[in-house]
Design a protein around this motif. Structure first.
Motif, PDB file in Angstrom:
ATOM      1  N   GLY A   1      -1.992  -7.416  -0.668  1.00  0.00           N
ATOM      2  CA  GLY A   1      -0.702  -7.629  -1.342  1.00  0.00           C
ATOM      3  C   GLY A   1      -0.615  -7.065  -2.749  1.00  0.00           C
ATOM      4  O   GLY A   1       0.280  -7.459  -3.512  1.00  0.00           O
ATOM      5  N   SER A   2      -1.518  -6.148  -3.114  1.00  0.00           N
ATOM      6  CA  SER A   2      -1.492  -5.673  -4.506  1.00  0.00           C
ATOM      7  C   SER A   2      -0.643  -4.428  -4.713  1.00  0.00           C
ATOM      8  O   SER A   2      -0.328  -4.079  -5.852  1.00  0.00           O
ATOM      9  N   GLN A   3      -0.295  -3.748  -3.611  1.00  0.00           N
ATOM     10  CA  GLN A   3       0.471  -2.499  -3.748  1.00  0.00           C
ATOM     11  C   GLN A   3       1.392  -2.340  -2.538  1.00  0.00           C
ATOM     12  O   GLN A   3       1.215  -3.005  -1.526  1.00  0.00           O
ATOM     13  N   GLY A   4       2.329  -1.414  -2.659  1.00  0.00           N
ATOM     14  CA  GLY A   4       3.138  -0.983  -1.521  1.00  0.00           C
ATOM     15  C   GLY A   4       3.941  -2.114  -0.878  1.00  0.00           C
ATOM     16  O   GLY A   4       4.508  -2.969  -1.568  1.00  0.00           O
ATOM     17  N   ILE A   5       3.967  -2.104   0.441  1.00  0.00           N
ATOM     18  CA  ILE A   5       4.783  -3.067   1.194  1.00  0.00           C
ATOM     19  C   ILE A   5       4.291  -4.493   0.961  1.00  0.00           C
ATOM     20  O   ILE A   5       5.096  -5.423   0.810  1.00  0.00           O
ATOM     21  N   GLY A   6       2.980  -4.680   0.914  1.00  0.00           N
ATOM     22  CA  GLY A   6       2.429  -6.023   0.681  1.00  0.00           C
ATOM     23  C   GLY A   6       2.870  -6.575  -0.658  1.00  0.00           C
ATOM     24  O   GLY A   6       3.289  -7.742  -0.757  1.00  0.00           O
TER      25      GLY A   6
ATOM     26  N   VAL B   1      -4.826   0.966  17.899  1.00  0.00           N
ATOM     27  CA  VAL B   1      -5.269  -0.382  17.506  1.00  0.00           C
ATOM     28  C   VAL B   1      -4.065  -1.284  17.205  1.00  0.00           C
ATOM     29  O   VAL B   1      -4.110  -2.488  17.450  1.00  0.00           O
ATOM     30  N   ARG B   2      -2.977  -0.703  16.725  1.00  0.00           N
ATOM     31  CA  ARG B   2      -1.802  -1.539  16.439  1.00  0.00           C
ATOM     32  C   ARG B   2      -1.201  -2.133  17.717  1.00  0.00           C
ATOM     33  O   ARG B   2      -0.553  -3.168  17.674  1.00  0.00           O
ATOM     34  N   MET B   3      -1.402  -1.452  18.866  1.00  0.00           N
ATOM     35  CA  MET B   3      -0.908  -2.022  20.120  1.00  0.00           C
ATOM     36  C   MET B   3      -1.691  -3.291  20.477  1.00  0.00           C
ATOM     37  O   MET B   3      -1.143  -4.212  21.082  1.00  0.00           O
TER      38      MET B   3
HETATM   39  N1  LIG Z   1       4.150   3.459   3.865  1.00  0.00           N
HETATM   40  C1  LIG Z   1       4.501   3.867   5.065  1.00  0.00           C
HETATM   41  O1  LIG Z   1       5.249   4.846   5.233  1.00  0.00           O
HETATM   42  C2  LIG Z   1       4.037   3.094   6.277  1.00  0.00           C
HETATM   43  C3  LIG Z   1       4.628   3.385   7.516  1.00  0.00           C
HETATM   44  C4  LIG Z   1       4.215   2.694   8.641  1.00  0.00           C
HETATM   45  C5  LIG Z   1       3.226   1.740   8.536  1.00  0.00           C
HETATM   46  N2  LIG Z   1       2.659   1.498   7.329  1.00  0.00           N
HETATM   47  C6  LIG Z   1       1.587   0.512   7.289  1.00  0.00           C
HETATM   48  O2  LIG Z   1       1.954  -0.584   6.471  1.00  0.00           O
HETATM   49  C7  LIG Z   1       0.781  -1.118   5.852  1.00  0.00           C
HETATM   50  C8  LIG Z   1       0.958  -1.120   4.346  1.00  0.00           C
HETATM   51  O3  LIG Z   1       1.186   0.215   3.944  1.00  0.00           O
HETATM   52  P1  LIG Z   1       1.550   0.619   2.439  1.00  0.00           P
HETATM   53  O4  LIG Z   1       2.206   1.955   2.547  1.00  0.00           O
HETATM   54  O5  LIG Z   1       2.216  -0.499   1.740  1.00  0.00           O
HETATM   55  O6  LIG Z   1       0.080   0.853   1.853  1.00  0.00           O
HETATM   56  P2  LIG Z   1      -0.398   1.035   0.311  1.00  0.00           P
HETATM   57  O7  LIG Z   1       0.744   1.275  -0.587  1.00  0.00           O
HETATM   58  O8  LIG Z   1      -1.506   2.028   0.379  1.00  0.00           O
HETATM   59  O9  LIG Z   1      -1.032  -0.387  -0.018  1.00  0.00           O
HETATM   60  C9  LIG Z   1      -2.129  -0.820   0.718  1.00  0.00           C
HETATM   61  C10 LIG Z   1      -2.589  -2.167   0.212  1.00  0.00           C
HETATM   62  O10 LIG Z   1      -3.651  -2.568   1.045  1.00  0.00           O
HETATM   63  C11 LIG Z   1      -4.799  -2.860   0.244  1.00  0.00           C
HETATM   64  N3  LIG Z   1      -5.960  -2.535   1.076  1.00  0.00           N
HETATM   65  C12 LIG Z   1      -6.247  -1.368   1.689  1.00  0.00           C
HETATM   66  N4  LIG Z   1      -7.400  -1.478   2.360  1.00  0.00           N
HETATM   67  C13 LIG Z   1      -7.854  -2.739   2.155  1.00  0.00           C
HETATM   68  C14 LIG Z   1      -9.014  -3.457   2.553  1.00  0.00           C
HETATM   69  N5  LIG Z   1      -9.964  -2.885   3.308  1.00  0.00           N
HETATM   70  N6  LIG Z   1      -9.151  -4.725   2.149  1.00  0.00           N
HETATM   71  C15 LIG Z   1      -8.223  -5.314   1.361  1.00  0.00           C
HETATM   72  N7  LIG Z   1      -7.104  -4.705   0.952  1.00  0.00           N
HETATM   73  C16 LIG Z   1      -6.936  -3.424   1.349  1.00  0.00           C
HETATM   74  C17 LIG Z   1      -4.632  -1.954  -0.969  1.00  0.00           C
HETATM   75  O11 LIG Z   1      -5.382  -2.413  -2.088  1.00  0.00           O
HETATM   76  P3  LIG Z   1      -6.887  -1.893  -2.372  1.00  0.00           P
HETATM   77  O12 LIG Z   1      -6.899  -0.422  -2.071  1.00  0.00           O
HETATM   78  O13 LIG Z   1      -7.135  -2.238  -3.787  1.00  0.00           O
HETATM   79  O14 LIG Z   1      -7.758  -2.662  -1.435  1.00  0.00           O
HETATM   80  C18 LIG Z   1      -3.139  -2.108  -1.201  1.00  0.00           C
HETATM   81  O15 LIG Z   1      -2.833  -3.324  -1.842  1.00  0.00           O
HETATM   82  C19 LIG Z   1      -0.383  -0.211   6.316  1.00  0.00           C
HETATM   83  O16 LIG Z   1      -0.983  -0.758   7.454  1.00  0.00           O
HETATM   84  C20 LIG Z   1       0.324   1.061   6.665  1.00  0.00           C
HETATM   85  O17 LIG Z   1      -0.413   1.868   7.572  1.00  0.00           O
HETATM   86  C21 LIG Z   1       3.035   2.127   6.193  1.00  0.00           C
END
Ligand SMILES: NC(=O)c1ccc[n+]([C@@H]2O[C@H](COP(=O)([O-])OP(=O)(O)OC[C@H]3O[C@@H](n4cnc5c(N)ncnc54)[C@H](OP(=O)(O)O)[C@@H]3O)[C@@H](O)[C@H]2O)c1
Length: 255
Positions: free
Chosen positions: A15-20, A155-157
């Motif tokens: 939950g520190s970046q992006g969608i989370g 894996v998402r399935m």
């Molecule tokens: N953005 C898109 O266009 C999109 C589209 C479809 C699906 N998604 C999926 O939605 C989810 C979130 O995507 P996002 O774009 O928001 O990603 P993001 O901006 O890269 O953020 C990822 C978050 O996950 C944390 N993280 C990554 N690996 C981790 C681990 N091993 N343990 C704990 N925390 C972890 C990161 O923090 P740290 O790196 O500090 O751990 C960060 O807070 C992902 O599964 C992504 O594949 C995204």
């Protein structure tokens, strides 16, 4: 519409970046008690600064012990978890021939087992309270495969199958289980991936991808977070066992 999230205890993994982060901030704005976890101390500290009172924990979601420890710390501090948002980073891209057993293990741990382990830790409390929401962040790749994302598409399935099955087993305890499937969503990581560090290249790549999206643009993370918050709310009390795309219409089938 009354969301009824004031005072609810919400744990958003990754939950520190992006969608989370967008989801965590939206819950925080609704008056929920929010906990997040991620690996990087610096991004956790930045997220914490945006959400006064938030519990920010360092944990690698691919490591069973770290997931269990993070959940125990959240339960210790917040006493219960009413809403669990199972989010994580995405598995690496790659064609089938490029992937090793190690890549598959890593993807299963990150995408499937992290959700299973966190859910296992919070479920007894939800059952005791007869109220709970489990929301998985997935991808529109569960509606139609995204080229080159072999691990993610596969894996998402498994997450969908697990979530659907779980939803039938916990419905009697008033626990709802749903999955949110984002399409292309503008996050810092995506800009880096698309532009290889060059913002102009990122915008050109975004324009090319967006030409295939009926709404003609990427989502903002907040637009995905809006559905997460709705599914967690009292207003979503009859929605369980489903997966919903927030993809600007890019999925070509009847998603
Ligand atoms: N953005 C898109 O266009 C999109 C589209 C479809 C699906 N998604 C999926 O939605 C989810 C979130 O995507 P996002 O774009 O928001 O990603 P993001 O901006 O890269 O953020 C990822 C978050 O996950 C944390 N993280 C990554 N690996 C981790 C681990 N091993 N343990 C704990 N925390 C972890 C990161 O923090 P740290 O790196 O500090 O751990 C960060 O807070 C992902 O599964 C992504 O594949 C995204």
């Amino acid at each position: 519409m009354k969301l009824g999230l004031q005072g609810k205890a919400v744990f958003v993994t990754a939950g520190s970046q992006g969608i989370g982060l967008a989801a965590a901030r939206a819950f925080h704005a609704e008056g929920a008690q929010v906990a997040i976890c991620a690996r990087s101390e610096s991004s956790l500290a930045e997220a914490e600064a945006l959400m006064p009172g938030c519990l920010a924990l360092r944990a690698d979601l691919t490591v069973a012990d770290e997931v269990e420890r993070a959940c125990a710390a959240v339960l210790d501090r917040l006493v219960r978890v009413d809403v669990l948002v199972n989010n994580a980073g995405g598995p690496r891209a790659g064609a089938f021939d490029e992937l090793t057993d190690g890549d598959w293990d890593q993807a299963v741990n990150l995408t499937l087992m992290s959700a299973i382990r966190a859910t296992r830790a919070v479920l007894p409390g939800m059952r005791a309270n007869r109220w709970g929401r489990i929301i998985n962040i997935s991808s529109y790749g569960t509606k139609q495969p995204v080229p080159g994302l072999t691990l993610s598409n596969s894996v998402r399935m498994a997450v969908l199958g697990w979530a659907k099955t779980l939803s039938t087993q916990v419905a009697a305890d008033n626990i709802l289980v749903n999955t949110v499937c984002p399409g292309w969503t503008r996050t810092a990581r995506l800009e880096k991936v698309l532009g290889h560090g060059d913002p102009e290249q990122a915008s050109a790549a975004e324009r090319e991808v967006a030409a295939d999206i009926p709404l003609g643009r990427f989502a903002e993370a907040e637009e995905v977070a809006n559905l997460v918050v709705f599914l967690a709310s009292e207003a979503a009390s009859y929605i369980t066992g489903t997966s919903i795309a927030v993809d600007g219409g890019i999925t070509k089938g009847y998603a």
